[in-house]
Motif scaffolding. Structure first.
Motif, PDB file in Angstrom:
ATOM      1  N   HIS A   9      12.085  29.268  -6.864  1.00  0.00           N
ATOM      2  CA  HIS A   9      12.068  27.813  -6.869  1.00  0.00           C
ATOM      3  C   HIS A   9      11.545  27.308  -5.533  1.00  0.00           C
ATOM      4  O   HIS A   9      11.535  28.029  -4.541  1.00  0.00           O
ATOM      5  CB  HIS A   9      13.472  27.244  -7.103  1.00  0.00           C
ATOM      6  CG  HIS A   9      13.997  27.515  -8.469  1.00  0.00           C
ATOM      7  ND1 HIS A   9      15.327  27.583  -8.738  1.00  0.00           N
ATOM      8  CD2 HIS A   9      13.375  27.729  -9.647  1.00  0.00           C
ATOM      9  CE1 HIS A   9      15.509  27.827 -10.029  1.00  0.00           C
ATOM     10  NE2 HIS A   9      14.340  27.930 -10.603  1.00  0.00           N
ATOM     11  N   ALA A  10      11.142  26.062  -5.512  1.00  0.00           N
ATOM     12  CA  ALA A  10      10.698  25.440  -4.271  1.00  0.00           C
ATOM     13  C   ALA A  10      11.856  25.375  -3.280  1.00  0.00           C
ATOM     14  O   ALA A  10      13.028  25.283  -3.673  1.00  0.00           O
ATOM     15  CB  ALA A  10      10.183  24.033  -4.565  1.00  0.00           C
ATOM     16  N   ILE A  11      11.545  25.408  -2.003  1.00  0.00           N
ATOM     17  CA  ILE A  11      12.572  25.359  -0.969  1.00  0.00           C
ATOM     18  C   ILE A  11      13.417  24.092  -1.106  1.00  0.00           C
ATOM     19  O   ILE A  11      14.632  24.120  -0.919  1.00  0.00           O
ATOM     20  CB  ILE A  11      11.938  25.459   0.432  1.00  0.00           C
ATOM     21  CG1 ILE A  11      11.322  26.851   0.602  1.00  0.00           C
ATOM     22  CG2 ILE A  11      12.956  25.200   1.522  1.00  0.00           C
ATOM     23  CD1 ILE A  11      10.485  27.019   1.848  1.00  0.00           C
ATOM     24  N   GLN A  12      12.802  22.996  -1.467  1.00  0.00           N
ATOM     25  CA  GLN A  12      13.541  21.748  -1.675  1.00  0.00           C
ATOM     26  C   GLN A  12      14.575  21.917  -2.784  1.00  0.00           C
ATOM     27  O   GLN A  12      15.702  21.425  -2.676  1.00  0.00           O
ATOM     28  CB  GLN A  12      12.585  20.613  -2.019  1.00  0.00           C
ATOM     29  CG  GLN A  12      13.286  19.291  -2.251  1.00  0.00           C
ATOM     30  CD  GLN A  12      12.304  18.187  -2.626  1.00  0.00           C
ATOM     31  OE1 GLN A  12      11.102  18.368  -2.566  1.00  0.00           O
ATOM     32  NE2 GLN A  12      12.825  17.047  -3.020  1.00  0.00           N
ATOM     33  N   HIS A  13      14.214  22.634  -3.852  1.00  0.00           N
ATOM     34  CA  HIS A  13      15.177  22.884  -4.931  1.00  0.00           C
ATOM     35  C   HIS A  13      16.324  23.747  -4.432  1.00  0.00           C
ATOM     36  O   HIS A  13      17.478  23.527  -4.809  1.00  0.00           O
ATOM     37  CB  HIS A  13      14.495  23.571  -6.117  1.00  0.00           C
ATOM     38  CG  HIS A  13      13.654  22.653  -6.920  1.00  0.00           C
ATOM     39  ND1 HIS A  13      12.825  23.107  -7.913  1.00  0.00           N
ATOM     40  CD2 HIS A  13      13.499  21.314  -6.904  1.00  0.00           C
ATOM     41  CE1 HIS A  13      12.201  22.089  -8.463  1.00  0.00           C
ATOM     42  NE2 HIS A  13      12.599  20.987  -7.860  1.00  0.00           N
ATOM     43  N   ASP A  14      16.005  24.759  -3.617  1.00  0.00           N
ATOM     44  CA  ASP A  14      17.059  25.621  -3.078  1.00  0.00           C
ATOM     45  C   ASP A  14      18.091  24.803  -2.318  1.00  0.00           C
ATOM     46  O   ASP A  14      19.293  24.985  -2.491  1.00  0.00           O
ATOM     47  CB  ASP A  14      16.478  26.691  -2.149  1.00  0.00           C
ATOM     48  CG  ASP A  14      15.783  27.813  -2.898  1.00  0.00           C
ATOM     49  OD1 ASP A  14      15.959  27.922  -4.129  1.00  0.00           O
ATOM     50  OD2 ASP A  14      15.066  28.593  -2.238  1.00  0.00           O
ATOM     51  N   LYS A  15      17.619  23.895  -1.496  1.00  0.00           N
ATOM     52  CA  LYS A  15      18.543  23.066  -0.701  1.00  0.00           C
ATOM     53  C   LYS A  15      19.381  22.161  -1.594  1.00  0.00           C
ATOM     54  O   LYS A  15      20.594  22.044  -1.411  1.00  0.00           O
ATOM     55  CB  LYS A  15      17.751  22.226   0.304  1.00  0.00           C
ATOM     56  CG  LYS A  15      17.145  23.039   1.418  1.00  0.00           C
ATOM     57  CD  LYS A  15      16.325  22.175   2.342  1.00  0.00           C
ATOM     58  CE  LYS A  15      15.654  23.009   3.418  1.00  0.00           C
ATOM     59  NZ  LYS A  15      14.786  22.196   4.275  1.00  0.00           N
ATOM     60  N   SER A  18      21.579  24.386  -4.530  1.00  0.00           N
ATOM     61  CA  SER A  18      22.593  25.309  -4.028  1.00  0.00           C
ATOM     62  C   SER A  18      23.904  24.580  -3.758  1.00  0.00           C
ATOM     63  O   SER A  18      24.976  25.187  -3.806  1.00  0.00           O
ATOM     64  CB  SER A  18      22.106  26.005  -2.763  1.00  0.00           C
ATOM     65  OG  SER A  18      21.939  25.071  -1.707  1.00  0.00           O
ATOM     66  N   HIS A  28      19.034  35.239  -5.886  1.00  0.00           N
ATOM     67  CA  HIS A  28      18.224  35.695  -4.756  1.00  0.00           C
ATOM     68  C   HIS A  28      18.521  37.142  -4.370  1.00  0.00           C
ATOM     69  O   HIS A  28      17.946  37.642  -3.411  1.00  0.00           O
ATOM     70  CB  HIS A  28      18.442  34.778  -3.545  1.00  0.00           C
ATOM     71  CG  HIS A  28      17.844  33.425  -3.718  1.00  0.00           C
ATOM     72  ND1 HIS A  28      16.535  33.142  -3.437  1.00  0.00           N
ATOM     73  CD2 HIS A  28      18.386  32.267  -4.170  1.00  0.00           C
ATOM     74  CE1 HIS A  28      16.285  31.873  -3.690  1.00  0.00           C
ATOM     75  NE2 HIS A  28      17.399  31.316  -4.155  1.00  0.00           N
TER      76      HIS A  28
END
Length: 89
Positions: A9-15, A18, A28
């Motif tokens: 996923h995009a880093i923005q989605h990870d933030k 999560s 992950h």
């Protein structure tokens, strides 16, 4: 990256996700894949609400917990049909 596994996923989605979805980062623990169980179930593309992302994460964790060579082969075959189908993203 492997052929089959949870899609990254995009880093923005990870933030964002999560903090909102339990076990989000469990996906992950293995290499991401070009295709995965969530994708062949139609859980790909834009997620318009959190429920769609929850279903995607649940499919990823199901894949991790039930991994087998036969599951990978099944996902690869289902991917071929998804790509040539009319609902390809």
């Amino acid at each position: 990256m492997s052929l089959v596994g949870p899609r990254p996923h995009a880093i923005q989605h990870d933030k964002e996700y999560s903090q909102r979805i339990f076990d989000y980062f469990a996906r992950h623990h293995i290499k991401p894949g070009i295709t995965g169980l969530a994708q062949v179930r139609g859980l790909r593309g834009e997620t318009k609400d959190i429920n769609q992302m929850v279903l995607r994460i649940e499919s990823d964790i199901e894949y991790i917990n039930n991994w087998s060579v036969s599951l990978d082969i099944s996902i690869i075959l289902r991917t071929v049909f998804a790509v040539v189908g009319k609902n390809a993203y």
